[in-house]
Design a protein around this motif. Structure first.
Motif, PDB file in Angstrom:
ATOM      1  N   SER A  41       0.857  -1.186   0.000  1.00 25.17           N
ATOM      2  CA  SER A  41       0.000   0.000   0.000  1.00 25.17           C
ATOM      3  C   SER A  41       0.896   1.241   0.000  1.00 25.17           C
ATOM      4  N   ILE A  56       0.470  -0.416  -5.086  1.00 25.36           N
ATOM      5  CA  ILE A  56      -0.777  -0.739  -5.771  1.00 25.36           C
ATOM      6  C   ILE A  56      -1.812   0.325  -5.423  1.00 25.36           C
ATOM      7  N   SER A 110      -2.670   5.774  -7.263  1.00 26.54           N
ATOM      8  CA  SER A 110      -1.433   6.459  -7.625  1.00 26.54           C
ATOM      9  C   SER A 110      -0.283   5.467  -7.771  1.00 26.54           C
ATOM     10  N   SER A 157      -5.858  -1.832   5.180  1.00 30.82           N
ATOM     11  CA  SER A 157      -7.217  -1.558   5.654  1.00 30.82           C
ATOM     12  C   SER A 157      -8.246  -1.614   4.530  1.00 30.82           C
ATOM     13  N   ASN A 199      -6.294  -9.353   8.525  1.00 29.03           N
ATOM     14  CA  ASN A 199      -6.376  -8.081   9.238  1.00 29.03           C
ATOM     15  C   ASN A 199      -6.892  -8.328  10.646  1.00 29.03           C
TER      16      ASN A 199
END
Ligand SMILES: Cc1cc2nc3c(=O)[nH]c(=O)nc-3n(C[C@H](O)[C@H](O)[C@H](O)COP(=O)(O)OP(=O)(O)OC[C@H]3O[C@@H](n4cnc5c(N)ncnc54)[C@H](O)[C@@H]3O)c2cc1C
Lengths: 324, 259
Positions: free
Chosen positions: A240, A255, A258, A273, A292
């Motif tokens: 992330s 990933i 942007s 998240s 998670n």
């Protein structure tokens, strides 16, 4: 009396930003329940083809504004032009898709008319004849129902992917030209050519297996355990944005909106998240596994397999199992 | 160069969020807070500009008494002064209201550059800086990745979609909203923390700022906040870590057939 919906059509390099069609679709769905008329507006220079393409949608009218100051996008140029269009056409609702461009000018446009943009909504419903919009808060962990307050026009933008642009109904709208006044004093930004950075060294778009790590990993040194899992799977390692922002992994492994967009057979999200900007980059994966500790994490919304637990226990166990 | 940087205090990223009794926001009780992520990068950008150019960095935060800790953190990292905007009238403002208060304070202070983060991690309006620019009559740029100050002007690098970037120039003063990751954040040193105690934090309320109450009237309203309904049928796998691992591998091989 203000009425009707005005949809903003964004374009770059002579092509419509497909995301704008999502706002067209949203407008058609709202109008289906409220009976409002819909118009669309295209600003720029040499925009005839774009206007004709949009006129092929089920709309009442398409407005075009050709002006030298709209040749390339600037926040000032679009704000002033669109405000003049709104003053001339008096819509009750201005609908936009929450793209980078819209983020850049729509709050200013709304503020210049003493309104606020109800931004980044994901859906609407009509209650007692009035539209109520749902938007995410806390990066998707909670949802909120919101309404614009005060006089029209109201300004609403929808998050990318909220409506299906390819489902927008076809039709035949009339095209008419409007004129606006712009000058060098009004348009203060001077944009240069858009460019891409040197091509990413790693192309993840074709990777069949991706193991991706997020901020749940806490420290740079812990990334090693996810790396080991990726190796055991024969998968590419990805991340992330905060992981790349911290330079724990290189930018070309990011990933999301942007970063890279991927569609592997397997995407395993570890301590991620599931913010929308991440999801848009990986939701096309065939099978999604999420690990998670938070059972409410938005990533579970799109996961096929979910593991609620501590990644520091689960990941090593998975590596051991994969090596068997 | 005189830079005002806006810092919002938000609930810590991994907070457990509970809905309040009215059902229209979260409970404040039992939360711990931190600087909003992109705002922290805005602060760092301000400090680095000051180191290169000289000048002053002013850390501004709007909110109840607890947001002073954010200002103090900024002072410890190297900001010169703080401004704390506090008033019951500032509670639960929408993006327009927040920007109206901030722009009133910024205007009274005067500046060359006003920085905000690109969006907050709680409301996620992504509008404060842009509205403030409009209310101040100044140019702006959003999602900024790099700032090159010139003589009475600025050249900034914006992040666009699909991997594109763009340099944009504009006259100063201006307002920029900063993207996360544009620099490497510094930590406060012990010396910085000690030094911060002597730095001034100016408190301003609605009267001191001379804000017209009409500017703060809500332009949008939160009716209801709730945990979103899940639409996808996720198969949750339970057991000990070893059991989970065995079960998941079995499913990936035989059900999902990814290996
Ligand atoms: C314009 C813009 C563009 C952006 N572009 C991108 C992009 O391209 N890609 C991207 O990813 N983001 C992007 N972002 C950022 C995005 O909004 C999120 O901030 C980011 O994706 C969050 O990353 P994360 O999930 O790793 O971190 P967090 O949101 O902090 O999530 C960490 C997760 O780890 C879990 N966790 C913590 N400890 C453990 C443990 N021990 N075991 C298991 N789980 C644990 C937590 O429950 C939490 O869910 C962009 C934002 C903006 C505004």
């Amino acid at each position: 009396m203000a009425n009707g919906i005005l949809v903003y059509i964004e374009h770059v390099d002579g092509k419509i930003n497909r995301a704008s069609l999502e706002a067209v679709r949203a407008a058609q769905l709202i109008a289906g329940q409220t009976g409002q008329e819909i118009s669309a507006v295209v600003l720029g220079q040499g925009i005839g083809d774009i206007a004709n393409e949009i006129a092929g949608k089920k709309l009442n009218s398409v407005y075009t504004v050709e002006n030298d100051w709209l040749k390339t996008y600037t926040a000032d140029g679009v704000t002033h032009a669109l405000r003049q269009v709104i003053e001339q056409t008096q819509p009750a609702l201005v609908l936009l898709t929450h793209t980078y461009e819209v983020r850049d000018f729509a709050p200013k446009l709304a503020a210049s008319m003493n309104r606020v943009l109800v931004g980044d909504c994901i859906s609407f419903r009509i209650e007692n004849g009035k539209a109520v919009f749902t938007r995410q808060v806390f990066q998707g962990k909670l949802a909120a129902d919101v309404v614009p307050v005060g006089d029209t026009p109201h300004f609403v933008s929808f998050q990318i992917g909220s409506y299906r642009g390819d489902e927008s109904e076809a039709g035949q709208a009339s095209v008419s030209a409007l004129t606006v006044n712009l000058d060098a004093d009004l348009v203060r930004q001077q944009p240069e050519e858009r460019f891409k950075e040197a091509k990413a060294a790693v192309d993840l778009s074709q990777a069949p297996l991706i193991v991706s790590v997020g901020r749940g990993i806490k420290e740079q040194k812990n990334i090693e355990i996810v790396k080991q899992l990726a190796e055991a799977f024969g998968a590419e390692l990805a991340a992330s944005r905060p992981i790349c922002d911290n330079e724990w992994l290189p930018m070309d492994r990011q990933i999301g909106s942007s970063g890279q967009t991927v569609a592997p057979k397997l995407y395993m999200a570890i301590g991620i998240s599931g913010a929308i900007q991440h999801l848009v980059g990986m939701k096309g994966a065939r099978t999604i596994v999420a690990i998670n500790k938070d059972p409410e994490a938005p990533i579970f919304e799109i996961a096929d397999y979910g593991i609620v637990g501590d990644l520091f226990e689960i990941v090593p166990a998975l590596t051991a199992e994969a090596k068997k | 160069m005189k830079i005002i940087v806006c810092l919002k205090q938000v609930p810590k990223n991994d907070s457990i969020l509970r809905i309040n009794d009215q059902g229209n926001w979260i409970q404040d009780r039992d939360l711990t807070y931190e600087i909003n992520e992109s705002d922290a990068y805005g602060l760092e950008a301000a400090l680095q500009l000051k180191e290169k150019q000289g000048g002053e960095v002013i850390a501004l935060s709007l909110g109840p008494a607890r947001v002073q800790s954010v200002i103090k953190e900024a002072l410890a990292r190297g900001a010169d002064r703080g401004i704390h905007l506090e008033d019951p009238a500032f509670d639960k403002l929408d993006a327009y209201g927040i920007a109206a208060v901030i722009s009133a304070a910024a205007k009274a202070e005067g500046f060359d550059l006003l920085l905000t983060g690109l969006q907050s991690d709680d409301y996620g309006f992504a509008q404060t800086g842009v509205i403030a620019a409009e209310l101040l009559g100044l140019p702006h740029a959003t999602i900024v990745m790099d700032v090159q100050p010139g003589d009475g002007s600025l050249r900034v690098k914006r992040e666009l979609e699909n991997g594109y970037f763009q340099w944009v120039s504009m006259p100063a003063p201006a307002v920029l909203t900063i993207q996360s990751g544009i620099n490497t954040l510094r930590y406060a040193t012990l010396k910085g923390i000690m030094g911060a105690k002597k730095k001034e934090i100016k408190k301003l309320d609605v009267t001191a700022l001379g804000i017209d109450k009409a500017a703060l009237a809500p332009r949008m309203e939160f009716l209801r906040v709730y945990v979103p309904q899940k639409s996808k049928q996720t198969q949750f796998i339970e057991g000990s870590p070893a059991e989970i691992a065995a079960s998941l591998m079995e499913k990936l091989r035989n059900e999902a057939r990814v290996f």
